[in-house]
Scaffold this motif. Structure first.
Motif, PDB file in Angstrom:
ATOM      1  N   GLU A  29       0.896   0.930  -1.601  1.00 51.32           N
ATOM      2  CA  GLU A  29       1.200   2.029  -2.525  1.00 51.32           C
ATOM      3  C   GLU A  29       2.282   1.624  -3.526  1.00 51.32           C
ATOM      4  O   GLU A  29       2.184   1.927  -4.718  1.00 51.32           O
ATOM      5  CB  GLU A  29       1.651   3.263  -1.746  1.00 51.32           C
ATOM      6  CG  GLU A  29       0.518   3.968  -1.013  1.00 51.32           C
ATOM      7  CD  GLU A  29       1.006   5.158  -0.206  1.00 51.32           C
ATOM      8  OE1 GLU A  29       2.244   5.346  -0.141  1.00 51.32           O
ATOM      9  OE2 GLU A  29       0.170   5.882   0.355  1.00 51.32           O
ATOM     10  N   VAL A  30       3.320   0.929  -3.046  1.00 53.29           N
ATOM     11  CA  VAL A  30       4.407   0.493  -3.936  1.00 53.29           C
ATOM     12  C   VAL A  30       3.881  -0.498  -4.961  1.00 53.29           C
ATOM     13  O   VAL A  30       4.220  -0.437  -6.150  1.00 53.29           O
ATOM     14  CB  VAL A  30       5.563  -0.122  -3.116  1.00 53.29           C
ATOM     15  CG1 VAL A  30       6.583  -0.791  -4.042  1.00 53.29           C
ATOM     16  CG2 VAL A  30       6.240   0.941  -2.263  1.00 53.29           C
ATOM     17  N   LYS A  31       3.031  -1.422  -4.498  1.00 48.39           N
ATOM     18  CA  LYS A  31       2.451  -2.413  -5.407  1.00 48.39           C
ATOM     19  C   LYS A  31       1.587  -1.724  -6.463  1.00 48.39           C
ATOM     20  O   LYS A  31       1.689  -2.012  -7.654  1.00 48.39           O
ATOM     21  CB  LYS A  31       1.621  -3.426  -4.616  1.00 48.39           C
ATOM     22  CG  LYS A  31       1.040  -4.549  -5.467  1.00 48.39           C
ATOM     23  CD  LYS A  31       0.356  -5.588  -4.603  1.00 48.39           C
ATOM     24  CE  LYS A  31      -0.921  -5.043  -4.012  1.00 48.39           C
ATOM     25  NZ  LYS A  31      -1.681  -6.067  -3.246  1.00 48.39           N
ATOM     26  N   ASN A  32       0.749  -0.781  -6.041  1.00 47.74           N
ATOM     27  CA  ASN A  32      -0.116  -0.064  -6.977  1.00 47.74           C
ATOM     28  C   ASN A  32       0.699   0.821  -7.924  1.00 47.74           C
ATOM     29  O   ASN A  32       0.358   0.985  -9.087  1.00 47.74           O
ATOM     30  CB  ASN A  32      -1.129   0.796  -6.220  1.00 47.74           C
ATOM     31  CG  ASN A  32      -2.169  -0.056  -5.496  1.00 47.74           C
ATOM     32  OD1 ASN A  32      -2.436  -1.183  -5.908  1.00 47.74           O
ATOM     33  ND2 ASN A  32      -2.739   0.474  -4.433  1.00 47.74           N
ATOM     34  N   ARG A  33       1.800   1.380  -7.378  1.00 53.39           N
ATOM     35  CA  ARG A  33       2.637   2.250  -8.193  1.00 53.39           C
ATOM     36  C   ARG A  33       3.265   1.469  -9.342  1.00 53.39           C
ATOM     37  O   ARG A  33       3.316   1.945 -10.481  1.00 53.39           O
ATOM     38  CB  ARG A  33       3.713   2.878  -7.316  1.00 53.39           C
ATOM     39  CG  ARG A  33       4.387   4.100  -7.919  1.00 53.39           C
ATOM     40  CD  ARG A  33       5.397   4.679  -6.975  1.00 53.39           C
ATOM     41  NE  ARG A  33       4.782   5.236  -5.799  1.00 53.39           N
ATOM     42  CZ  ARG A  33       5.237   5.088  -4.556  1.00 53.39           C
ATOM     43  NH1 ARG A  33       6.331   4.384  -4.345  1.00 53.39           N
ATOM     44  NH2 ARG A  33       4.612   5.624  -3.534  1.00 53.39           N
ATOM     45  N   SER A  34       3.731   0.258  -9.069  1.00 48.18           N
ATOM     46  CA  SER A  34       4.329  -0.567 -10.117  1.00 48.18           C
ATOM     47  C   SER A  34       3.319  -0.887 -11.208  1.00 48.18           C
ATOM     48  O   SER A  34       3.633  -0.835 -12.400  1.00 48.18           O
ATOM     49  CB  SER A  34       4.889  -1.863  -9.518  1.00 48.18           C
ATOM     50  OG  SER A  34       5.963  -1.581  -8.645  1.00 48.18           O
ATOM     51  N   LYS A  35       2.093  -1.205 -10.800  1.00 45.19           N
ATOM     52  CA  LYS A  35       1.036  -1.484 -11.791  1.00 45.19           C
ATOM     53  C   LYS A  35       0.748  -0.235 -12.621  1.00 45.19           C
ATOM     54  O   LYS A  35       0.495  -0.322 -13.822  1.00 45.19           O
ATOM     55  CB  LYS A  35      -0.237  -1.943 -11.075  1.00 45.19           C
ATOM     56  CG  LYS A  35      -0.132  -3.316 -10.434  1.00 45.19           C
ATOM     57  CD  LYS A  35      -1.442  -3.681  -9.746  1.00 45.19           C
ATOM     58  CE  LYS A  35      -1.348  -5.062  -9.093  1.00 45.19           C
ATOM     59  NZ  LYS A  35      -2.611  -5.397  -8.370  1.00 45.19           N
TER      60      LYS A  35
ATOM     61  N   GLU B 208       3.447   0.084  11.982  1.00 43.74           N
ATOM     62  CA  GLU B 208       2.953  -1.150  11.344  1.00 43.74           C
ATOM     63  C   GLU B 208       1.933  -0.836  10.264  1.00 43.74           C
ATOM     64  O   GLU B 208       2.006  -1.376   9.149  1.00 43.74           O
ATOM     65  CB  GLU B 208       2.342  -2.072  12.402  1.00 43.74           C
ATOM     66  CG  GLU B 208       3.371  -2.757  13.289  1.00 43.74           C
ATOM     67  CD  GLU B 208       2.724  -3.598  14.387  1.00 43.74           C
ATOM     68  OE1 GLU B 208       1.477  -3.555  14.494  1.00 43.74           O
ATOM     69  OE2 GLU B 208       3.459  -4.287  15.109  1.00 43.74           O
ATOM     70  N   ILE B 209       0.973   0.027  10.590  1.00 38.94           N
ATOM     71  CA  ILE B 209      -0.065   0.347   9.606  1.00 38.94           C
ATOM     72  C   ILE B 209       0.495   1.227   8.485  1.00 38.94           C
ATOM     73  O   ILE B 209       0.098   1.113   7.325  1.00 38.94           O
ATOM     74  CB  ILE B 209      -1.289   1.015  10.286  1.00 38.94           C
ATOM     75  CG1 ILE B 209      -2.490   0.942   9.335  1.00 38.94           C
ATOM     76  CG2 ILE B 209      -1.007   2.449  10.689  1.00 38.94           C
ATOM     77  CD1 ILE B 209      -3.799   1.266  10.024  1.00 38.94           C
ATOM     78  N   ALA B 210       1.458   2.087   8.828  1.00 34.99           N
ATOM     79  CA  ALA B 210       2.100   2.922   7.804  1.00 34.99           C
ATOM     80  C   ALA B 210       2.858   2.042   6.805  1.00 34.99           C
ATOM     81  O   ALA B 210       2.813   2.282   5.590  1.00 34.99           O
ATOM     82  CB  ALA B 210       3.046   3.924   8.458  1.00 34.99           C
ATOM     83  N   ASP B 211       3.560   1.017   7.310  1.00 38.81           N
ATOM     84  CA  ASP B 211       4.289   0.097   6.428  1.00 38.81           C
ATOM     85  C   ASP B 211       3.325  -0.686   5.539  1.00 38.81           C
ATOM     86  O   ASP B 211       3.615  -0.932   4.357  1.00 38.81           O
ATOM     87  CB  ASP B 211       5.133  -0.875   7.265  1.00 38.81           C
ATOM     88  CG  ASP B 211       6.303  -0.192   7.941  1.00 38.81           C
ATOM     89  OD1 ASP B 211       6.647   0.936   7.524  1.00 38.81           O
ATOM     90  OD2 ASP B 211       6.858  -0.769   8.894  1.00 38.81           O
ATOM     91  N   LYS B 212       2.187  -1.055   6.104  1.00 41.40           N
ATOM     92  CA  LYS B 212       1.188  -1.807   5.333  1.00 41.40           C
ATOM     93  C   LYS B 212       0.638  -0.952   4.188  1.00 41.40           C
ATOM     94  O   LYS B 212       0.497  -1.419   3.052  1.00 41.40           O
ATOM     95  CB  LYS B 212       0.046  -2.249   6.252  1.00 41.40           C
ATOM     96  CG  LYS B 212      -0.954  -3.166   5.584  1.00 41.40           C
ATOM     97  CD  LYS B 212      -1.983  -3.674   6.590  1.00 41.40           C
ATOM     98  CE  LYS B 212      -2.987  -4.608   5.925  1.00 41.40           C
ATOM     99  NZ  LYS B 212      -3.998  -5.117   6.900  1.00 41.40           N
ATOM    100  N   ILE B 213       0.341   0.308   4.488  1.00 41.66           N
ATOM    101  CA  ILE B 213      -0.162   1.219   3.446  1.00 41.66           C
ATOM    102  C   ILE B 213       0.916   1.471   2.401  1.00 41.66           C
ATOM    103  O   ILE B 213       0.635   1.509   1.200  1.00 41.66           O
ATOM    104  CB  ILE B 213      -0.630   2.542   4.086  1.00 41.66           C
ATOM    105  CG1 ILE B 213      -1.873   2.298   4.949  1.00 41.66           C
ATOM    106  CG2 ILE B 213      -0.916   3.593   3.022  1.00 41.66           C
ATOM    107  CD1 ILE B 213      -2.295   3.496   5.772  1.00 41.66           C
TER     108      ILE B 213
END
Length: 653
Positions: free
Chosen positions: A365-371, A356-361
């Motif tokens: 990361e995916v959101k930050n990567r797109s930015k 659960e916490i790994a998926d949250k991180i």
């Protein structure tokens, strides 16, 4: 070492002076600088007030490295905005991960209205291979391309040899690496708003947590190394606090993830041991009971681990009945079953919160990567070939010694080299002919023509280009900048290849608004200008066998003037041809070659269709053939190369 604070305008002046001093060593497709040295790529547009458009690199073969850099830019120039966008944002990470240098250059050129002719490369220093690393560092510090230009941070480059091998840094290497991180942190603080510094920081700067692997041998370090390591951790933490406000929120999650992962690993190992012990005893009992089915063993184990699925147990019991085995194996292994089920439950209990916490991180990361990718993605819409072409050096070279009376100089430019792997069609075409005739009085006449054929017609209709390996689900290590195309909704490589464009500079941009002329018309025009004694000097952008294939496709291979033109240029080709006294025999030989090609084609279709298809009327790979299904007797017409790629009947398949 601490970077001296630099003024961008002074730095530009310094760069431009250095370019001028080394302009005699500019690398182009025509040069042969197969030397070891330091080079600078630059975009000849220094008006941007935030970027110094340079890239510093080193190579054992500068000419070869130039070809790679420039070809990558040529590949990006073919893509549409929407297609290019897919490669950055349609998946979890960019398709160009690890190859962002060309993406940075492409973005800069688009946003500053540059063209391919603004792309240049000069040699700064010719130097032995063993001294490349140190010399490159000198130029990094002199021109600071990591902060103002297109380079990545020094600290990232230093870590590559250790990230991708099992080699560990010794203490001296660790200190040097820590020094580079300190330099980069100082540079980020000073030049955060310049060049691609912000992207480089977010994309590749290590976090304090990511340096934990260095401290595994901390006890063996000297006091100076320990102090330097603590300083780096402190400066990195302050840097992330300043420029990544959410870092303090993510950091506790990462620590928690690491702790949960440790507990999960312990539970997984214990479950694995219990399961292995269970399997060993199962094997012993099964042999004793003469039960040899591996599938039955698998069903038995799954019925224990996955009790909620009754199918496993039912299938296992059906097998026991079929073998007339009346032993209650569940009772026999009750102790093992209890142990395995208990360890499996603990394993699941440990895995669930960790996942659960790994998926949250990962979501963060995916959101930050797109930015982050947006920082190196063009901010403006663009069409394919937005950077134009580069045919500025495409002119007919007539050496003084060749400037003879009654001589015709002909330059022939071809779309590709015709070398293809696999079944994807790749037919070459002549796309341009330049000629210059010097008559008996020394007067010059001539012209240039773009040729009308399938390739040029497709170009003017619009060819859709794409990254071939992006769509290859089986590419373990996808190759970037490997361009293919869709022509008539089918994959087809019969276009002006990147390699051909690299040689002559002609691309779709060059041709799309040009008036086209038939090759036969141009050859007739040249023939009318010359006489029987004219000497020909012919230059071809590809090989002569490739030229001959173009002429076969145009139906001109037996044209007397074509034979004369080629023979006058190349004595070796003349030797392969029959003498003028036996032209009919030569033609018969050509017919036999065509017949042999047709027979080979028929055999290929027969083999690939499992003897289900027979073909008739083969002419060439670009002409239609008649195909007949041997099972349903259906006949249809299809282009021969397309049939070869898909040799099946459209009715019964």
């Amino acid at each position: 070492m601490i970077y001296e604070v630099r003024d961008i305008n002074q730095l530009k002046d310094q760069v431009e002076k250095n370019i001028e001093d080394n302009s005699h060593r500019e690398v182009t497709p025509q040069t042969q600088y197969n030397v070891s040295g330091i080079y600078m790529i630059y975009i000849d547009d220094f008006k941007n007030d935030k970027v110094v458009p340079i890239y510093i690199g080193q190579s054992k073969d500068v000419q070869k490295r130039y070809k790679r850099h420039y070809s990558e830019l040529l590949a990006l120039n073919r893509l549409s905005y929407d297609e290019y966008k897919k490669y950055f944002f349609s998946k979890g990470s960019s398709f160009y991960e690890g190859n962002f240098k060309s993406c940075k250059i492409f973005k800069y050129m688009l946003e500053n209205n540059c063209i391919l002719q603004d792309f240049h490369m000069v040699i700064l220093d010719e130097i032995n291979e063993g001294k490349l690393e140190d010399k490159e560092q000198e130029y990094f510090r002199e021109f600071m391309p990591s902060f103002f230009g297109f380079n990545q941070f020094n600290s990232l480059l230093k870590s590559f040899p250790f990230q991708f091998s099992n080699t560990q840094m010794n203490e001296e290497e660790i200190r040097n690496y820590l020094d580079l991180i300190i330099e980069d942190t100082q540079g980020i603080q000073t030049y955060y708003d310049y060049g691609f510094t912000k992207f480089n920081f977010e994309h590749s700067m290590p976090t304090p947590k990511s340096l934990d692997y260095l401290s595994q041998r901390k006890k063996q370090w000297s006091k100076d190394t320990l102090l330097k390591f603590e300083k780096v951790n402190s400066e990195l933490y302050e840097l992330y606090k300043q420029y990544k406000p959410d870092y303090d929120e993510i950091r506790p999650l990462i620590d928690k993830k690491d702790k949960l992962y440790g507990n999960y690993v312990v539970a997984r190992v214990e479950f694995g041991r219990a399961l292995d012990a269970f399997k060993r005893d199962i094997n012993k009992v099964f042999r004793k009971q003469k039960l040899y089915s591996e599938k039955a063993k698998e069903n038995f184990i799954n019925s224990v681990i996955h009790e909620e699925n009754s199918d496993y147990k039912e299938q296992f019991q059906d097998y026991l009945k079929s073998r007339k085995c009346d032993v209650d194996l569940y009772r026999t292994f009750q102790e093992h079953i209890d142990e395995v089920q208990n360890k499996y439950e603990i394993n699941n209990d440990m895995n669930k919160p960790y996942q659960e916490i790994a998926d949250k991180i990962l979501d963060e990361e995916v959101k930050n990567r797109s930015k982050r990718y947006e920082m190196i993605f063009p901010s403006c819409q663009f069409e394919p070939f937005a950077l134009g072409d580069n045919i500025q050096n495409l002119k007919m070279e007539i050496n003084k010694d060749d400037n003879l009376f009654n001589t015709c100089h002909v330059n022939i430019y071809i779309s590709n080299n015709a070398l293809s792997r696999g079944y994807i069609r790749k037919d070459p075409d002549i796309i341009r002919i330049d000629y210059c005739y010097i008559d008996n009085k020394g007067n010059k006449s001539g012209s240039q023509y773009f040729i009308e054929n399938e390739t040029t017609r497709n170009i003017q209709s619009g060819i859709k280009y794409y990254e071939q390996e992006f769509y290859n689900a089986f590419a373990f290590r996808p190759e970037r900048f490997k361009i293919s195309s869709l022509i008539n909704n089918e994959r087809d490589n019969s276009f002006i290849s990147i390699l051909a464009e690299f040689k002559h500079g002609i691309n779709d941009y060059t041709i799309r608004d040009k008036e086209l002329a038939k090759l036969s018309f141009i050859l007739n025009k040249i023939q009318q200008s010359v006489d029987e004694d004219t000497r020909f000097e012919v230059e071809v952008s590809e090989s002569y066998p490739c030229l001959e294939k173009c002429l076969v496709n145009e139906g001109l291979s037996d044209n007397p003037f074509v034979n004369k033109l080629l023979t006058r240029k190349l004595p070796r080709i003349g030797k392969r041809r029959k003498s003028k006294s036996t032209p009919k025999k030569g033609i018969k030989q050509k017919d036999r070659t065509i017949n042999t090609r047709a027979e080979k084609y028929k055999e290929k279709i027969k083999e690939r269709s499992n003897n289900k298809i027979t073909v008739f009327n083969y002419i060439s790979s670009k002409e239609k053939v008649t195909a007949k299904c041997n099972e349903c007797s259906y006949e249809w017409e299809k282009r021969s190369d397309h049939l070869l790629a898909r040799p099946y009947c459209p009715i019964c398949k």
